[in-house]
Motif scaffolding. Structure first.
Motif, mmCIF file in Angstrom:
data_model
loop_
_atom_site.group_PDB
_atom_site.id
_atom_site.type_symbol
_atom_site.label_atom_id
_atom_site.label_comp_id
_atom_site.label_asym_id
_atom_site.label_seq_id
_atom_site.Cartn_x
_atom_site.Cartn_y
_atom_site.Cartn_z
ATOM 1 N N THR A 27 0.844 -1.194 0.000
ATOM 2 C CA THR A 27 0.000 0.000 0.000
ATOM 3 C C THR A 27 0.878 1.242 0.000
ATOM 4 N N THR A 28 0.559 2.188 -0.866
ATOM 5 C CA THR A 28 1.373 3.398 -0.940
ATOM 6 C C THR A 28 0.926 4.416 0.112
ATOM 7 N N PRO A 29 1.860 5.263 0.576
ATOM 8 C CA PRO A 29 1.519 6.224 1.632
ATOM 9 C C PRO A 29 0.529 7.285 1.154
ATOM 10 N N LEU A 30 -0.346 7.687 2.052
ATOM 11 C CA LEU A 30 -1.203 8.854 1.867
ATOM 12 C C LEU A 30 -0.834 9.808 2.994
ATOM 13 N N VAL A 31 -0.184 10.911 2.647
ATOM 14 C CA VAL A 31 0.493 11.726 3.653
ATOM 15 C C VAL A 31 0.078 13.192 3.532
ATOM 16 N N GLY A 32 -0.136 13.824 4.681
ATOM 17 C CA GLY A 32 -0.336 15.263 4.728
ATOM 18 C C GLY A 32 0.989 15.979 4.932
ATOM 19 N N HIS A 33 1.137 17.154 4.335
ATOM 20 C CA HIS A 33 2.363 17.944 4.426
ATOM 21 C C HIS A 33 1.976 19.358 4.854
ATOM 22 N N PRO A 34 2.217 19.736 6.108
ATOM 23 C CA PRO A 34 1.751 21.027 6.624
ATOM 24 C C PRO A 34 2.188 22.232 5.805
ATOM 25 N N LEU A 35 3.420 22.227 5.291
ATOM 26 C CA LEU A 35 3.860 23.357 4.476
ATOM 27 C C LEU A 35 3.016 23.492 3.212
ATOM 28 N N LEU A 36 2.649 22.366 2.635
ATOM 29 C CA LEU A 36 1.810 22.384 1.437
ATOM 30 C C LEU A 36 0.415 22.897 1.778
ATOM 31 N N ASP A 37 -0.123 22.450 2.911
ATOM 32 C CA ASP A 37 -1.433 22.939 3.362
ATOM 33 C C ASP A 37 -1.405 24.454 3.531
ATOM 34 N N ARG A 38 -0.348 24.949 4.164
ATOM 35 C CA ARG A 38 -0.245 26.387 4.423
ATOM 36 C C ARG A 38 -0.208 27.165 3.112
ATOM 37 N N PHE A 39 0.548 26.657 2.147
ATOM 38 C CA PHE A 39 0.667 27.342 0.862
ATOM 39 C C PHE A 39 -0.677 27.364 0.131
ATOM 40 N N ALA A 40 -1.381 26.243 0.123
ATOM 41 C CA ALA A 40 -2.610 26.124 -0.661
ATOM 42 C C ALA A 40 -3.843 26.632 0.076
ATOM 43 N N GLY A 41 -3.757 26.752 1.389
ATOM 44 C CA GLY A 41 -4.903 27.206 2.163
ATOM 45 C C GLY A 41 -5.984 26.172 2.314
ATOM 46 N N THR A 42 -5.626 24.908 2.229
ATOM 47 C CA THR A 42 -6.582 23.831 2.422
ATOM 48 C C THR A 42 -5.827 22.572 2.832
ATOM 49 N N GLU A 43 -6.529 21.592 3.366
ATOM 50 C CA GLU A 43 -5.884 20.348 3.785
ATOM 51 C C GLU A 43 -5.676 19.450 2.569
ATOM 52 N N ILE A 44 -4.435 19.079 2.322
ATOM 53 C CA ILE A 44 -4.080 18.263 1.158
ATOM 54 C C ILE A 44 -3.437 16.963 1.624
ATOM 55 N N LEU A 45 -3.926 15.870 1.100
ATOM 56 C CA LEU A 45 -3.299 14.568 1.302
ATOM 57 C C LEU A 45 -2.691 14.125 -0.022
ATOM 58 N N VAL A 46 -1.421 13.784 -0.015
ATOM 59 C CA VAL A 46 -0.722 13.361 -1.226
ATOM 60 C C VAL A 46 -0.640 11.838 -1.236
ATOM 61 N N LYS A 47 -1.170 11.239 -2.290
ATOM 62 C CA LYS A 47 -1.059 9.791 -2.478
ATOM 63 C C LYS A 47 0.223 9.536 -3.258
ATOM 64 N N HIS A 48 1.207 8.953 -2.575
ATOM 65 C CA HIS A 48 2.567 8.838 -3.114
ATOM 66 C C HIS A 48 2.733 7.555 -3.931
ATOM 67 N N GLU A 49 2.147 7.553 -5.121
ATOM 68 C CA GLU A 49 2.222 6.389 -6.006
ATOM 69 C C GLU A 49 3.588 6.246 -6.671
ATOM 70 N N HIS A 50 4.384 7.305 -6.620
ATOM 71 C CA HIS A 50 5.696 7.277 -7.273
ATOM 72 C C HIS A 50 6.676 6.349 -6.559
ATOM 73 N N VAL A 51 6.327 5.859 -5.356
ATOM 74 C CA VAL A 51 7.245 4.978 -4.631
ATOM 75 C C VAL A 51 7.128 3.522 -5.082
ATOM 76 N N LEU A 52 6.183 3.216 -5.956
ATOM 77 C CA LEU A 52 6.010 1.842 -6.436
ATOM 78 C C LEU A 52 7.138 1.444 -7.393
ATOM 79 N N PRO A 53 7.353 0.141 -7.576
ATOM 80 C CA PRO A 53 8.299 -0.300 -8.606
ATOM 81 C C PRO A 53 7.915 0.330 -9.949
ATOM 82 N N THR A 54 8.868 0.709 -10.722
ATOM 83 C CA THR A 54 8.772 1.463 -11.978
ATOM 84 C C THR A 54 8.495 2.934 -11.733
ATOM 85 N N GLY A 55 8.299 3.363 -10.481
ATOM 86 C CA GLY A 55 8.123 4.769 -10.187
ATOM 87 C C GLY A 55 6.796 5.361 -10.612
#
Length: 321
Positions: A27-55
């Motif tokens: 299972t790939t991580p679903l992660v919040g990043h406070p700096l990103l939230d602050r920049f965008a002004g909303t709560e953002i969760l990033v689904k990090h699919e790039h960590v899978l084999p083949t990127g």
């Protein structure tokens, strides 16, 4: 024996694919990043699919494809076309299934992606200036007795495998207001809509495409398969035509579909690097670019970082900012 046509695009089919994909991939991580939230002004969760084999999330399609190959496909091998991440997915499938794959790639495909496909054991054929040229040549290689079997980008087995990313997402984060999804052929967005309809019907699915390759966007707006020039720097979004197999699902399921400039995609990639510790390729940064281009931002949002196979040019643009 089960055939390709038996692979219906249903939630039950996605659950089956999820069980198979989970045996091969974590299972790939679903992660919040406070700096990103602050920049965008909303709560953002990033689904990090790039960590899978083949990127890339597209390896999910390859894993499920490998489990559902017919005997004939295993015997004759596979052929497909791609600018990169689908190519690696099919090469990965062939490696698991112990059969051969040939991948036709246009001259615009980044060298790093060509090298990655070859490293997985596939034969790389360079043909044409755009994906349409490569597709026509790949189909020609799949004709005649004993020819390899053509694997379309929108093969149902591929779509079901891609959809498992959203099966994970909506189980990880119930109560999302919206999810932003990059669109090339639209297979990921189709999966997002199919899973959303069952697990999170109140969530909006919003597609994002480069304004420099707007064929799928034009098709979505008109309801007919449209073509358009493809001049985007984001190779994962570099399609020049809409796709008949995905268009009806996109029309039925997307709440919105936005176009963003390549410069906006680059800016989103810089934000992911600086605010979310993530190196994303153009297609992988497009979802965030789409969110940032939206004036009325939903309260709790997921963005799909679909790939991390950044080319040398992309990395140089990040460093030059």
């Amino acid at each position: 024996m089960e055939t390709i046509e038996d692979q219906a695009l249903t939630f039950a089919g996605i659950e089956t694919a999820g069980e198979i994909v989970a045996r091969e991939l974590g299972t790939t991580p679903l992660v919040g990043h406070p700096l990103l939230d602050r920049f965008a002004g909303t709560e953002i969760l990033v689904k990090h699919e790039h960590v899978l084999p083949t990127g890339s999330f597209k390896v999910r399609g390859g894993v499920y494809l490998a489990a559902r190959l017919t005997d004939d496909e295993r015997a004759t091998g596979l052929v497909t076309c791609s600018t990169g991440n689908h190519a690696q997915s099919v090469a990965y499938a062939a490696r698991i299934a112990r059969c051969h794959a040939t991948v036709v790639m246009p001259s615009s495909a980044p060298q790093v992606k060509r090298d990655a496909v070859a490293a997985l054991g596939a034969t790389v054929v360079s043909h044409g200036d755009c994906l349409g040229d490569a597709a026509a040549h790949a189909r020609s290689l799949a004709t005649g007795p004993g020819a390899p079997s053509y694997v379309d980008t929108t093969d149902p087995r591929i779509v079901l495998g891609h959809a498992t990313a959203y099966l994970e997402l909506f189980r990880q984060a119930p109560g999302l207001d919206a999810v932003f999804v990059p669109i090339g052929s639209g297979t990921g967005a189709v999966g997002a809509c199919l899973v959303r309809d069952v697990l999170a019907p109140a969530c909006r699915v919003i597609g994002v495409q480069s304004a420099a390759a707007p064929a799928a966007w034009r098709s979505w707006r008109s309801g007919a398969v449209e073509t358009a020039p493809s001049a985007t720097r984001a190779s994962g979004l570099a399609t020049s035509s809409g796709y008949p197999a995905t268009l009806p699902h996109l029309r039925a399921g997307l709440q919105d579909f936005v176009l963003v400039s390549d410069d906006a995609i680059d800016a989103a990639a810089r934000l992911l690097a600086s605010h979310a510790h993530t190196l994303a390729e153009g297609a992988g940064a497009a979802a965030l670019a789409g969110l940032l281009a939206t004036d009325a931002r939903p309260g709790r949002v997921a963005v799909m970082c679909t790939g991390g196979n950044a080319s040398a040019d992309e990395i140089a643009r990040l460093a030059a900012a």
